[in-house]
Design an enzyme around this catalytic site. Structure first.
Site, PDB file in Angstrom:
ATOM      1  N   GLU A   1      23.034 -25.002 105.655  1.00 32.30           N
ATOM      2  CA  GLU A   1      21.969 -25.920 106.070  1.00 32.30           C
ATOM      3  C   GLU A   1      21.088 -26.240 104.872  1.00 32.30           C
ATOM      4  OE1 GLU A   1      18.343 -25.963 109.397  1.00 32.30           O
ATOM      5  OE2 GLU A   1      20.020 -24.581 109.605  1.00 32.30           O
TER       6      GLU A   1
ATOM      7  N   ASP B   1      17.403 -28.181 104.332  1.00 26.33           N
ATOM      8  CA  ASP B   1      16.293 -28.603 105.198  1.00 26.33           C
ATOM      9  C   ASP B   1      15.149 -29.297 104.485  1.00 26.33           C
ATOM     10  OD1 ASP B   1      17.346 -27.442 107.465  1.00 26.33           O
ATOM     11  OD2 ASP B   1      16.118 -25.649 107.368  1.00 26.33           O
TER      12      ASP B   1
ATOM     13  N   GLU C   1      11.547 -30.052 106.324  1.00 24.13           N
ATOM     14  CA  GLU C   1      10.730 -29.985 107.534  1.00 24.13           C
ATOM     15  C   GLU C   1       9.294 -30.336 107.159  1.00 24.13           C
ATOM     16  OE1 GLU C   1      12.773 -26.859 110.587  1.00 24.13           O
ATOM     17  OE2 GLU C   1      11.506 -25.985 109.033  1.00 24.13           O
TER      18      GLU C   1
END
Length: 289
Positions: free
Chosen positions: A104, A106, A108
């Site tokens: 993953e 990311d 955010e």
């Protein structure tokens, strides 16, 4: 992932996979590029596929994912985040593979009380293990207009960019025993959800539901990428689709821009958090290659 012999497919099917998959990845139209996965009416594709909005209320958030899976690429998305009091909300834009040992990458965006800046939270997971957080304030208001957030993922580097400026680099250091995401295909995901148990001031600032619905906007998704389909990479069939991003590195000018961001806007770096890692910092933090 299963592997397939080239000889098991007719030539015309190879051509269709390579050309159609790559064109779809670059189409920049949400009607063609994504599936709404979580919304109950809260996600809307507008302007003939050029704009997508996600909303959050007390009952639920919303999200979408790319139709295609990818194994390496350069991914751009323009976002305009929840304005005003966004405390407790998280807008996410990321790449992720399925399964218990997932990879993953990311972005955010952690909301905040009115007048306080968003925190841009980044992380890299390999084989289900993350704990590689770096967080930033930014040099502009993320809610006033659209800005471009990019992920470069190639065999040697992962780089996070904002408006073309690198803010973080994660190198492939497998030769030193540090896992790197290179074997699992990933989809692009985006979502808007409530995380007021941790997102703002460690959970002290809660979501003000009187301000709902909260809305984040997305446009101009562009994936210059290797599409992964039935065990075959479009880039292995047609190497010209790789272009420059496949071997792209940070040159000296980009390194200076990265250093400027990290010196002036980084607010948390797991690589300096000795209290969190009393037995020693992760190996990638001490490796100077």
């Amino acid at each position: 992932m299963a592997c397939y012999s080239y000889s098991s497919y007719p030539i015309f099917l190879f051509s269709f996979i390579v050309t159609s998959s790559f064109i779809v990845a670059n189409a920049g139209n949400f009607n063609n590029d994504v599936d709404i996965t979580w919304d109950d009416g809260r996600a809307k594709i507008l302007n003939k596929g050029k704009l997508l909005t996600l909303s959050l209320d007390k009952a639920s958030g919303s999200g979408f994912q790319s139709k295609n899976e990818f194994l390496y690429g350069k991914f751009d998305m323009q976002l305009k985040l929840v304005p005003n009091n966004s405390a407790g909300t998280v807008t996410a834009y990321y790449l992720k593979s399925p399964g218990a040992s997932w990879d993953e990458i990311d972005f955010e965006f952690l909301g905040n009380l009115s007048g306080n800046p968003y925190i841009v939270h980044t992380n890299v997971y390999t084989q289900g293990k993350g704990d590689r957080e770096q967080q930033f304030y930014l040099w502009f208001d993320l809610t006033a207009d659209f800005h471009t957030y990019s992920i470069l993922w190639n065999p040697g580097h992962i780089v996070f960019y904002i408006d073309g400026r690198p803010i973080r680099e994660f190198k492939n250091l497998e030769s030193f025993g540090i896992p790197y995401p290179k074997k699992q295909s990933m989809r692009m995901y985006a979502s808007l959800w409530n995380a007021d148990d941790w997102a703002t001031r460690g959970g002290l600032a809660k979501t003000d539901w009187s301000q709902a619905p909260f809305t984040a906007s997305f446009r101009n998704f562009n994936a210059k990428a290797c599409v992964w389909s039935i065990g075959i990479s479009s880039c292995s069939l047609n190497p010209t689709t790789k272009n420059t991003w496949f071997s792209q590195e940070l040159d000296s000018s980009s390194q200076r821009k990265l250093k400027w961001v990290q010196q002036n806007y980084m607010v948390y770096n797991y690589c300096t958090d000795t209290s969190r890692f009393p037995q020693g910092l992760p190996q990638e933090c001490t490796n100077k290659n």
